[in-house]
Design an enzyme around this catalytic site. Structure first.
Site, mmCIF file in Angstrom:
data_model
loop_
_atom_site.group_PDB
_atom_site.id
_atom_site.type_symbol
_atom_site.label_atom_id
_atom_site.label_comp_id
_atom_site.label_asym_id
_atom_site.label_seq_id
_atom_site.Cartn_x
_atom_site.Cartn_y
_atom_site.Cartn_z
ATOM 1 N N ASP A 124 0.891 -1.145 0.209
ATOM 2 C CA ASP A 124 -0.165 0.038 -0.055
ATOM 3 C C ASP A 124 0.754 1.104 -0.008
ATOM 4 O O ASP A 124 0.580 2.316 -0.433
ATOM 5 C CB ASP A 124 -1.154 0.108 1.243
ATOM 6 N N ASP B 284 -1.712 14.312 21.894
ATOM 7 C CA ASP B 284 -0.465 13.906 20.931
ATOM 8 C C ASP B 284 -0.503 14.295 19.640
ATOM 9 O O ASP B 284 0.250 14.736 18.988
ATOM 10 C CB ASP B 284 -0.242 12.527 20.927
ATOM 11 N N ASN C 258 -6.402 5.936 11.344
ATOM 12 C CA ASN C 258 -7.465 6.130 12.046
ATOM 13 C C ASN C 258 -7.957 5.022 13.008
ATOM 14 O O ASN C 258 -8.556 5.207 14.188
ATOM 15 C CB ASN C 258 -8.581 6.408 11.040
#
Length: 275
Positions: free
Chosen positions: A45, A148, A162
């Site tokens: 990917d 963060d 995500n």
């Protein structure tokens, strides 16, 4: 058929790339790195993300095809032993085009505005210490974040960073973006939603930080640093990325294969299970 090819650079990927070029030439396909119709990625990917950013300016005109050389690639439809079948179909068959939404990121600094497209996600972190940022939705104050960092993902990118911060997986036929927190700190001063949230197309989220802060910005695999940032505007892009499909590979099958695992024995057991 005009095509371009990018490989990961390891020995196996380079060997497969050479094989692809030989088979493509034998079938009358033309290599065209400047204005291809199809862009083939051989690797993983990450290689396809590089291909996307290389041809970002032509994203509305090209279709992408992924061949994965290791673990199952989320964007890759083809395995290394299927290369001859892929070349044959590319040379003789009109593909089905599947289009996914992209994320538009506008970074406004004292020196001007830089605009980026992301296939997976945009990430924002402080170079030093925690990130402090005001989030506005459609020009209305929403929350004050401290933590963060922040991840803003596309639907196809919702399976990446995500997901690792407990965001939801969104089908890429939905034109939306998802905003998720990375280790937020909540108290009486800094109060956030505490979960990811999804905005539809035609909505935008403005992220406002201290202009003196040094920011680390991630656009997919690209890492950039900025100072004197006045605001960062995130929205669903007008452009979409197009994948050339020569056989069906439904999104939820990709999710199942990538995260749950499924083989023919599982399929046969499911068929026999009473309904």
């Amino acid at each position: 058929m005009r095509y371009a090819l990018l490989d990961r650079g390891d020995r196996l990927s380079r060997e497969l790339a050479d094989q692809f070029h030989d088979m493509a030439e034998a079938r009358g396909m033309v290599r065209d790195d400047k204005s291809p119709r199809i862009v083939v990625s051989i690797g993983g990917d990450g290689t396809l993300l590089q291909a996307f950013h290389r041809y970002r300016d032509q994203v509305s005109k090209v279709g992408f095809v992924g061949v994965h050389t290791g673990h199952l690639g989320f964007y890759a439809d083809w395995k290394i032993n299927e290369l001859p079948e892929l070349v044959e179909l590319m040379s003789s068959t009109e593909p089905t085009t599947v289009s996914y939404p992209l994320l538009k990121v506008e970074i406004v600094t004292n020196g001007g505005t830089s605009t980026y497209l992301a296939l997976n996600e945009f990430t924002l972190k402080s170079v030093v210490g925690t990130l402090v940022a005001q989030l506005n939705i459609n020009d209305e104050p929403f929350e004050m974040f401290r933590g963060d960092g922040i991840v803003v993902s596309t639907p196809s990118g919702s399976t990446g960073y995500n997901k690792s911060v407990n965001g939801a997986i969104i089908h890429p036929h939905l034109e939306a973006m998802q905003i998720a927190e990375i280790a937020s700190i909540n108290n009486r001063v800094y109060r956030t939603l505490g979960s990811s949230f999804i905005l539809p197309k035609h909505h935008h989220c403005d992220i406002v930080t201290d202009p003196e802060a040094s920011l680390a910005v991630g656009i997919d695999h690209l890492i950039l640093q900025f100072r004197e940032v006045r605001s960062i505007i995130c929205s669903v892009a007008e452009d979409k990325v197009h994948f050339a499909r020569y056989r069906p590979f439904p999104f939820w099958n990709r999710v199942r294969d990538a995260f749950i695992g499924f083989d023919e024995n599982d399929r046969e057991s499911a068929r026999k299970r009473p309904r």
